[in-house]
Each structure stands twice: as C-alpha cells, then as structure tokens.
Design a protein around this motif. Structure first.
Motif, PDB file in Angstrom:
ATOM      1  N   GLU A 307       0.830  -1.202   0.000  1.00  0.00           N
ATOM      2  CA  GLU A 307       0.000   0.000   0.000  1.00  0.00           C
ATOM      3  C   GLU A 307       0.867   1.256   0.000  1.00  0.00           C
ATOM      4  N   PHE A 308       1.980   1.213   0.696  1.00  0.00           N
ATOM      5  CA  PHE A 308       2.868   2.377   0.750  1.00  0.00           C
ATOM      6  C   PHE A 308       3.433   2.694  -0.636  1.00  0.00           C
ATOM      7  N   ARG A 309       3.824   1.654  -1.380  1.00  0.00           N
ATOM      8  CA  ARG A 309       4.356   1.891  -2.727  1.00  0.00           C
ATOM      9  C   ARG A 309       3.299   2.531  -3.630  1.00  0.00           C
ATOM     10  N   LEU A 310       2.049   2.108  -3.462  1.00  0.00           N
ATOM     11  CA  LEU A 310       0.969   2.718  -4.244  1.00  0.00           C
ATOM     12  C   LEU A 310       0.806   4.193  -3.875  1.00  0.00           C
ATOM     13  N   ARG A 311       0.911   4.490  -2.606  1.00  0.00           N
ATOM     14  CA  ARG A 311       0.767   5.878  -2.166  1.00  0.00           C
ATOM     15  C   ARG A 311       1.950   6.726  -2.635  1.00  0.00           C
ATOM     16  N   LEU A 312       3.139   6.148  -2.656  1.00  0.00           N
ATOM     17  CA  LEU A 312       4.278   6.878  -3.198  1.00  0.00           C
ATOM     18  C   LEU A 312       4.086   7.163  -4.680  1.00  0.00           C
ATOM     19  N   ALA A 313       3.565   6.164  -5.398  1.00  0.00           N
ATOM     20  CA  ALA A 313       3.310   6.354  -6.830  1.00  0.00           C
ATOM     21  C   ALA A 313       2.299   7.474  -7.040  1.00  0.00           C
ATOM     22  N   ASP A 314       1.292   7.529  -6.167  1.00  0.00           N
ATOM     23  CA  ASP A 314       0.285   8.582  -6.262  1.00  0.00           C
ATOM     24  C   ASP A 314       0.918   9.949  -6.014  1.00  0.00           C
ATOM     25  N   ASP A 373      -2.832   9.446   8.198  1.00  0.00           N
ATOM     26  CA  ASP A 373      -4.082   8.847   8.691  1.00  0.00           C
ATOM     27  C   ASP A 373      -4.106   7.344   8.422  1.00  0.00           C
ATOM     28  N   TRP A 374      -3.619   6.970   7.269  1.00  0.00           N
ATOM     29  CA  TRP A 374      -3.570   5.546   6.913  1.00  0.00           C
ATOM     30  C   TRP A 374      -2.653   4.777   7.856  1.00  0.00           C
ATOM     31  N   LEU A 375      -1.470   5.353   8.154  1.00  0.00           N
ATOM     32  CA  LEU A 375      -0.551   4.697   9.087  1.00  0.00           C
ATOM     33  C   LEU A 375      -1.201   4.499  10.454  1.00  0.00           C
ATOM     34  N   VAL A 376      -1.832   5.574  10.952  1.00  0.00           N
ATOM     35  CA  VAL A 376      -2.441   5.518  12.287  1.00  0.00           C
ATOM     36  C   VAL A 376      -3.594   4.526  12.300  1.00  0.00           C
ATOM     37  N   GLU A 377      -4.444   4.576  11.297  1.00  0.00           N
ATOM     38  CA  GLU A 377      -5.612   3.688  11.250  1.00  0.00           C
ATOM     39  C   GLU A 377      -5.186   2.227  11.114  1.00  0.00           C
ATOM     40  N   SER A 378      -4.150   1.977  10.304  1.00  0.00           N
ATOM     41  CA  SER A 378      -3.668   0.593  10.137  1.00  0.00           C
ATOM     42  C   SER A 378      -3.098   0.061  11.441  1.00  0.00           C
ATOM     43  N   ALA A 438      -1.045  10.800  15.008  1.00  0.00           N
ATOM     44  CA  ALA A 438      -0.894  11.459  13.711  1.00  0.00           C
ATOM     45  C   ALA A 438       0.026  12.667  13.823  1.00  0.00           C
ATOM     46  N   GLN A 439      -0.100  13.422  14.918  1.00  0.00           N
ATOM     47  CA  GLN A 439       0.728  14.611  15.101  1.00  0.00           C
ATOM     48  C   GLN A 439       2.202  14.234  15.234  1.00  0.00           C
ATOM     49  N   LEU A 440       2.453  13.135  15.949  1.00  0.00           N
ATOM     50  CA  LEU A 440       3.838  12.682  16.099  1.00  0.00           C
ATOM     51  C   LEU A 440       4.450  12.328  14.749  1.00  0.00           C
ATOM     52  N   ILE A 441       3.686  11.622  13.927  1.00  0.00           N
ATOM     53  CA  ILE A 441       4.192  11.234  12.611  1.00  0.00           C
ATOM     54  C   ILE A 441       4.388  12.472  11.738  1.00  0.00           C
ATOM     55  N   ALA A 442       3.405  13.394  11.767  1.00  0.00           N
ATOM     56  CA  ALA A 442       3.495  14.621  10.959  1.00  0.00           C
ATOM     57  C   ALA A 442       4.705  15.448  11.371  1.00  0.00           C
ATOM     58  N   LEU A 520       9.297  10.108   3.513  1.00  0.00           N
ATOM     59  CA  LEU A 520       8.122   9.285   3.808  1.00  0.00           C
ATOM     60  C   LEU A 520       8.504   7.821   4.009  1.00  0.00           C
ATOM     61  N   ARG A 521       9.473   7.341   3.226  1.00  0.00           N
ATOM     62  CA  ARG A 521       9.935   5.962   3.394  1.00  0.00           C
ATOM     63  C   ARG A 521      10.529   5.774   4.793  1.00  0.00           C
ATOM     64  N   SER A 522      11.358   6.724   5.199  1.00  0.00           N
ATOM     65  CA  SER A 522      11.968   6.636   6.528  1.00  0.00           C
ATOM     66  C   SER A 522      10.896   6.680   7.617  1.00  0.00           C
ATOM     67  N   GLN A 523       9.950   7.611   7.443  1.00  0.00           N
ATOM     68  CA  GLN A 523       8.886   7.733   8.444  1.00  0.00           C
ATOM     69  C   GLN A 523       8.022   6.484   8.464  1.00  0.00           C
ATOM     70  N   PHE A 524       7.722   5.964   7.287  1.00  0.00           N
ATOM     71  CA  PHE A 524       6.904   4.751   7.178  1.00  0.00           C
ATOM     72  C   PHE A 524       7.579   3.577   7.872  1.00  0.00           C
ATOM     73  N   GLU A 525       8.846   3.364   7.581  1.00  0.00           N
ATOM     74  CA  GLU A 525       9.556   2.225   8.169  1.00  0.00           C
ATOM     75  C   GLU A 525       9.688   2.384   9.677  1.00  0.00           C
ATOM     76  N   THR A 526       9.922   3.637  10.112  1.00  0.00           N
ATOM     77  CA  THR A 526      10.021   3.881  11.563  1.00  0.00           C
ATOM     78  C   THR A 526       8.708   3.556  12.259  1.00  0.00           C
ATOM     79  N   GLU A 527       7.615   4.073  11.702  1.00  0.00           N
ATOM     80  CA  GLU A 527       6.311   3.869  12.335  1.00  0.00           C
ATOM     81  C   GLU A 527       5.859   2.420  12.249  1.00  0.00           C
ATOM     82  N   LEU A 528       6.132   1.763  11.128  1.00  0.00           N
ATOM     83  CA  LEU A 528       5.747   0.359  10.997  1.00  0.00           C
ATOM     84  C   LEU A 528       6.527  -0.501  11.994  1.00  0.00           C
ATOM     85  N   SER A 529       7.812  -0.225  12.097  1.00  0.00           N
ATOM     86  CA  SER A 529       8.632  -0.968  13.073  1.00  0.00           C
ATOM     87  C   SER A 529       8.148  -0.714  14.487  1.00  0.00           C
ATOM     88  N   ARG A 530       7.819   0.540  14.785  1.00  0.00           N
ATOM     89  CA  ARG A 530       7.324   0.875  16.124  1.00  0.00           C
ATOM     90  C   ARG A 530       6.009   0.164  16.413  1.00  0.00           C
TER      91      ARG A 530
END
Length: 577
Positions: A307-314, A373-378, A438-442, A520-530
């Motif tokens: 899903e992240f790759r799709l969002r990056l493509a968007d 929002d997607w990260l937080v909701e997931s 969401a605020q932390l990620i932003a 975004l990749r760095s933030q995504f990987e950080t949040e997913l790992s967390r």
C-alpha cells in the motif's frame, strides 16, 4: 515393620527403591503437584519403616467390625445395624486394652493380641457414611495400606458406593482381597456360589483381574471362637485365616511392604505424566496462537509495504504532472517572440508558480495527511486484530481448559497471564489517541523534510515546507531563463536552452521527489517498526511464559516417563521375591 531381616538382595532393592521414590518426590515438587499427593507419597515411603498396615473397607452394615472381631477372636470393636464406626480406628498391639483419640476423626485401640504384634489393622467408616470427612480419612489411609480387605455383604454385594471406592483403591495399585460376608443369611450353598460368581465377574470388570474371594460368616466365626465349635466349618473362616497366615508371613509382608509405595508411585506417575502431556497440548495451542499473531504481523507488514508503494506512486504522479506542466510552460515561453517577457524575472517566477507549481504543495500536504491517517488507522486496526485473537483464545481456554489439573498453579497462572496481556492490549485499543499519533508522525515528517531542505522548520507546516522547495525551484528556473535570454543570438541557441531548462527542471523535480519519498519511506519504516514492536512487546510476557513452561514440561515429561519405567521394573523384581 521392615526389621533387620532382609537379605542382601532385599536390602539393595529397598535402597534402590527409596532412591527412585525420592526422585519422584523431587519431580512432584518441581511440577507443583498438590500437597496432598506429595504428602501421600511421603507417607507411603515412611510406611516402609512402619508396621504392616491392613485396611478394612466396605459399606456400613456390611459387617466390617464383626469381621475384625472374628479375626482377632475378641469383641474389640462395637457392632450394630447403624454406622457404629464413627472414626477411623487403628488397632495395635498393647500390653493392655487401651483407647486414645488422636484427632477428631481418628482413634487408636490397643489390645494384647498376638496378630497385632506385626500387623496394624485399620477399621474405616462405611464408604457410604453420611459424614464425608470419614470417607476422606478412609481415602487417606488407602494409599498407605499394604493390603486391603474389601468387605461386602451377600445381601447387597457390590453396591454403587463400593464400586466407586474400590475403583479408587485399584488406582493406587493395592492388593485387594474380597470378603463376601453374611453367608449364613442365605438358605442354600448354591445361593452363595451364585453371589460369589456375581462378585467375581464384577471385580473382573472393575479391576481387570479376579481377586481372591472368601465367602464367610463373621458372626458364625465369632460364635465358634467363643466356644461353639459346631459352627466353625459353616463359618468358612478357616480358609481366610489360612490365607492371611500364609500371605502375611514374614516374606509375604516384606514383599507387600515393598510393593506398597511402588503402587502409589506408579499411580502418581501416571497422573502427572498425563498432566504434563495435557499441559503440553495446551501450550501447543498457545504456540499456535503466537504463530498466528506473527503471521498476522508478517502479512500486515507486507500489506503495508504494498500500500505504501501505491501511495508513493500517487505522490510521484503529482510531481510528474508538475514537471509536464513545466515543459509546456518552457515551450510556450522560450520563443524568440517572447524575448521581452524572458527578461522579466518577477513575471517569469509568478507565471511558473501559477501555471506549473499551482496547487502542488496543497496536494502533497493532503496526500501526506492521508498517508499519516492511513498509518495511524492501520496501526489501530492491527491492535484490534490482536485483541480479538487474544479474546478468542481466552474464551476457548475458559470453555475447554478451566477445571483440569485442579490444585496446580499452571492453568491459573496461564489464565491470569492471558487476562493480563489481554487487558493491556485492550487498554492500548481503548486509549489509542489517533490525533496524537498522527501529530507525532506529521512532526517527524516535517522535521525530516526541513532537515533535507536545510531550512528551519519552526512552526511551519509540511505544505509550507513543500512551498519553499517549489518556490526555490521557481527562482532557479526564472534565473535560468533570464540567463538563457541574454545568451540568445540565433535560432539554434533557443531550442538548446529550452532543452537544458527542461533537463534542469527534471533533475530538480527528481531530487524533490527523491527527498519527499525518502522522508516518507523513513517515516513509514520507523512507524511500521514501532507498531510491530509495540504489539510484540505487548504479548511478550505471554510468549516468555509459553516458552519457559514448555521447557519445564518437556523436562517433567521425560522425568515421569523415566520414573514410571523404573518403578515398573522395581515392581517386577519385587514380584519375583
């Protein structure tokens, strides 16, 4: 009592048996077996150094007291048609008749009778007595017995309570002799044979073997011993007394003494070997649950990555479209007919921002907001999935496991731990602050973009930072175009400058895209790992418990299997004495 009458072979066997039973005692303690079972084994081992214990059981009114009186040849015990044995009574040898109440449900009688010099006889309340405390104490004495005499009456042979009690006695591996009392109330010898056949068949079905059965009349035997010898033959008591004398001679008592704790040990080994296997089966399901969670997390990471790759493509599509508009802008602007416009830097910059950049910062900020929002909701949904899985496991535990293996802490500790982990996960779900997450990620994304762009973030929003990047792009482009205009001297230079402007813009847009995607990749990987780490940390106590218990249970299972085999071998050796 095992006096110093053992030969070398018997002495060695006794020493080895004590060692094996000592190992079993340690294994029971390590398994956290109920105290009553540990005490039972302890008393059974101690019994090796005590007098031979003959325990008499049966329903009240089956004639237990009358039988013991006949066996001793004196009316030591009170008889009656009501439950006269109110306590467990131990009969011992004494120089004079005596009675001592040891505790509320236990008394000791002494009498100067030769049979009691080497044997203690235990008279028990009826197996169907109203006072359940009587039955409990009776059950306590059975594991300590060296021989059990089971008294049943010809008018009510093998009642339901007798069957149940006899079954429990069998489980302790005791030698059982059946006395079929009150034969004198039947009219014909044929009737006695009929009842004896019924008792034999019932005992075979219940015990898996046919014990010695002695039809007799304790009442007639007592009359004969008190002087009426005419009824001695009719009493049938002589055959029983001969059996007792032959079986309970010195060698017989030694053999039964050695067998007594072996039967207790084998019974306990069987119980806790089954318990260990049962617990391991439960833990196998727990490992399955933990593996399910791990599979869920692996799929979660795969789905999130896709899903992240799709969002990056968007997101990249927005920049590609901006780059396309830039190319059209250059084609329209960089013509000889618009040389004058090319000299106006401010107009070029405004035009670039209006026609090329347009609403790109707002689009990017909106996409990044959706990404957050997607990260937080997931993350929230994954916590809910783990909670649901734990709740299902808790329900299965309560429906299918609670009540097994009573007395041990295993199921209680496990249920408590699952409840605790479940409550922790539930608390995370209930207190999950999506706005704060969401605020932390932003903030992280904004800080990363600012650092990459080498600007001070301060209170600037992500959209403003993107505007800075695109505005700097506009400045760079306008400067390039003005420089290109000053160098225009012919028809061949303008197309070359236009191509260079497009190339430079493509490089700058690519760097901007790379910068944003990298952030975004760095933030995504950080949040997913967390997210995954927090879930794993939440169920870690459960996983540690399961792994530790399996290691301990594997060891206990091996111990009980080894001890069961050793005790069986000891039993075979004792049987051959």
């Amino acid at each position: 009592m095992l006096k110093r009458i053992l030969d070398d072979r018997q002495e060695n066997l006794l020493k080895e048996e004590r060692g094996c039973l000592g190992d079993l005692r340690v294994a029971l303690a390590r398994f956290d077996a109920p105290s009553e079972h540990q005490v039972t084994l302890e008393r059974s081992i101690e019994q090796l150094d005590e007098f031979f214990l003959l325990v008499v059981i049966g329903e009240f009114n089956s004639g237990k007291s009358a039988f013991i009186n006949a066996l001793l040849g004196q009316a030591i015990l009170r008889e009656g048609v009501t439950p006269t044995t109110a306590r467990v009574t131990v009969l011992r040898y004494g120089e004079a008749d005596g009675r001592e109440v040891v505790e509320e449900q236990l008394e000791v009688l002494t009498a100067p009778i030769d049979l009691l010099r080497d044997i203690h006889i235990v008279d028990t309340p009826g197996t169907n007595a109203v006072n359940r405390e009587h039955e409990r104490i009776t059950a306590d004495f059975v594991p300590r017995s060296d021989l059990v005499l089971f008294i049943t009456s010809v008018d009510r042979p093998f009642t339901e309570s007798e069957r149940a009690f006899l079954e429990r006695t069998r489980d302790w591996g005791k030698k059982i002799v059946v006395v079929l009392n009150k034969t004198d109330i039947l009219d014909a010898a044929l009737d006695v044979v009929e009842v004896q056949r019924f008792v034999a068949e019932s005992a075979q079905h219940l015990l898996g073997l046919t014990p010695e059965i002695f039809p007799l009349s304790a009442r007639l035997a007592m009359r004969a011993k008190q002087g009426n010898r005419d009824v001695w033959a009719a009493s049938g008591f002589e055959r029983l007394e001969r059996y007792v004398q032959e079986t309970l001679d010195e060698d017989g008592r030694i053999r039964l003494k050695l067998l007594n704790p072996l039967g207790v040990g084998l019974h306990l080994c069987g119980i806790y070997l089954a318990a260990a296997r049962d617990r391991l089966a439960v833990l196998k399901k727990d490992f399955g649950m933990l593996e399910d969670v791990e599979r869920q997390l692996a799929l979660y990471e795969e789905d999130m990555e896709r899903e992240f790759r799709l969002r990056l493509a968007d997101l990249g599509k927005i920049l590609v479209e901006m780059e396309g508009r830039g190319h059209h802008y250059f084609d329209d602007l960089m013509r000889l007919s618009r040389v004058v416009d090319l000299l106006n830097t401010a107009r070029i910059q405004r035009g670039f921002e209006r026609h090329v950049v347009a609403d790109v910062p707002q689009q990017i900020e909106r996409r990044v907001g959706q990404f957050i929002d997607w990260l937080v909701e997931s993350d929230f949904r994954q916590w809910q999935a783990v909670r649901s899985h734990l709740a299902n496991r808790q329900q299965e535990y309560r429906d299918r496991i609670v009540g097994h293996d009573e007395g041990s802490g295993f199921h209680y500790d496990r249920e408590h731990l699952i409840d605790t982990v479940g409550r922790d996960v539930q608390r995370v779900v209930e207190t999950y602050d999506r706005t704060r997450e969401a605020q932390l990620i932003a903030d992280g994304a904004r800080g990363a973009v600012a650092a990459a762009a080498a600007v001070e973030a301060g209170a600037i929003g992500l959209g403003a930072l993107v505007t800075i990047l695109t505005t700097s792009l506009a400045v760079d482009v306008s400067g390039l175009l003005v420089a290109s205009t000053l160098a225009v001297l012919g028809l061949f230079i303008m197309p070359a400058r236009r191509r260079r402007a497009k190339r430079d813009m493509a490089e700058k847009v690519a760097r901007m895209r790379e910068r944003l995607e990298g952030v975004l990749r760095s933030q995504f990987e950080t949040e997913l790992s967390r997210s995954v780490a927090r879930i794993r940390e939440g169920i870690a106590p459960y996983g540690r418990f399961v792994r530790a218990e399996r290691a301990a249970l594997d060891a206990s299972q091996r111990d009980f299997e080894r001890l069961h085999l050793e005790l069986e071998r000891f039993k075979s050796r004792v049987d051959q004495l």
